[in-house]
Design an enzyme around this catalytic site. Structure first.
Site, PDB file in Angstrom:
ATOM      1  N   GLU A  88      33.683  45.706  46.223  1.00  0.00           N
ATOM      2  CA  GLU A  88      35.044  45.991  46.662  1.00  0.00           C
ATOM      3  C   GLU A  88      35.439  47.431  46.364  1.00  0.00           C
ATOM      4  OE1 GLU A  88      36.504  44.069  48.542  1.00  0.00           O
ATOM      5  OE2 GLU A  88      35.537  42.128  48.215  1.00  0.00           O
ATOM      6  N   ARG A  98      47.172  32.168  48.879  1.00  0.00           N
ATOM      7  CA  ARG A  98      47.063  31.212  49.993  1.00  0.00           C
ATOM      8  C   ARG A  98      47.123  29.777  49.500  1.00  0.00           C
ATOM      9  NH1 ARG A  98      42.845  28.296  51.794  1.00  0.00           N
ATOM     10  NH2 ARG A  98      41.375  29.411  50.442  1.00  0.00           N
ATOM     11  N   CYS A 151      41.162  37.007  42.449  1.00  0.00           N
ATOM     12  CA  CYS A 151      40.128  38.043  42.413  1.00  0.00           C
ATOM     13  C   CYS A 151      40.759  39.437  42.459  1.00  0.00           C
ATOM     14  CB  CYS A 151      39.153  37.868  43.580  1.00  0.00           C
ATOM     15  SG  CYS A 151      38.059  36.454  43.413  1.00  0.00           S
ATOM     16  N   HIS A 177      32.383  40.630  45.118  1.00  0.00           N
ATOM     17  CA  HIS A 177      32.447  39.288  45.685  1.00  0.00           C
ATOM     18  C   HIS A 177      31.050  38.819  46.059  1.00  0.00           C
ATOM     19  CE1 HIS A 177      36.950  39.084  46.651  1.00  0.00           C
ATOM     20  NE2 HIS A 177      36.657  37.922  46.105  1.00  0.00           N
TER      21      HIS A 177
END
Length: 225
Positions: A88, A98, A151, A177
């Site tokens: 990332e 979410r 994360c 990830h």
């Protein structure tokens, strides 16, 4: 081998998340614990499991950072559906969940650090790490979004600490990830996966590069979307 003031080898901290969203396993933690105690370039890996809970994950990271500052801190999380090890680039100062975390908490449009910068960049040589993993036959890529779940939450908190704590002035950090494991994908037809042994080897390469490359390579890793 360079020693810390207490005689121990410098450490590389691997912080991998516990399982979440009803999965019995999280490849992030399996990778971290597989490498616990591994020696590389004069350092030793220390694994810590992060709870998949807003706030509590940061508390756990802070506890792990007590003591001699690590040379590297790599936080690891699962990204179901991704086909590569994803390094990332940027962490955003926003929590926008979410789904609820493992404690049932679901923050929406909340700052990770009140009044903090909008974003931080990873201080890892992410393009060199991708280059070396690919050269070793290990699928990897630069990613420009760590999402807005726990994360990204821990990624931003880590980079904020590195940016603001004098004790961490020489620590490099970032977030990676990882894909599902085959046993996870078996119940999710059509979803990509990667064997644990392959992912662990990718992290061996990534850690070695992060410890030995100071200035990142300048080559394309951008995306259209």
């Amino acid at each position: 081998m360079t020693k810390t003031t207490d005689g121990a080898a410098p450490r590389v901290l691997l912080a991998g998340f516990e399982p979440f969203e009803n999965d019995p396993v999280n490849p992030a933690w399996e990778i971290a614990r597989s490498l616990d105690g591994w020696a590389c370039e004069g350092t030793v890996v220390q694994a810590v499991q992060l709870p998949c809970v807003f706030g509590r994950a940061i508390d756990t990271l802070d506890e792990a950072l007590v003591g001699p500052p690590p040379r590297l801190v790599l936080c690891i999380g699962a990204a179901g559906g991704r086909t590569e090890i994803s390094l990332e680039r940027a962490a955003l100062n926003v929590d926008d969940a979410r789904i609820p975390d493992n404690a049932g908490y679901q923050p929406i449009d909340t700052e990770v650090v009140a009044g903090g910068p909008a974003a931080y960049f990873s201080t890892l040589p992410i393009k060199a790490m991708v280059r070396d993993m690919r050269a070793a036959g290990l699928p990897s890529a630069v990613s420009n979004t760590a999402g807005t779940f726990v994360c990204n939450h821990i990624f931003y908190a880590l980079m904020h600490r590195i940016a603001t704590s004098p004790a961490l002035a020489h620590t490099r950090g970032g977030f990676i990830h990882v894909p599902y494991l085959p046993e996870q994908a078996a119940s999710k037809p059509g979803v990509a996966s990667m064997a644990l042994a392959t992912q662990v080897e990718a992290f061996r390469v990534a850690i070695r590069t992060a410890l030995t490359v100071r200035d990142d390579v300048r080559e394309t890793a951008g995306r259209l979307h």
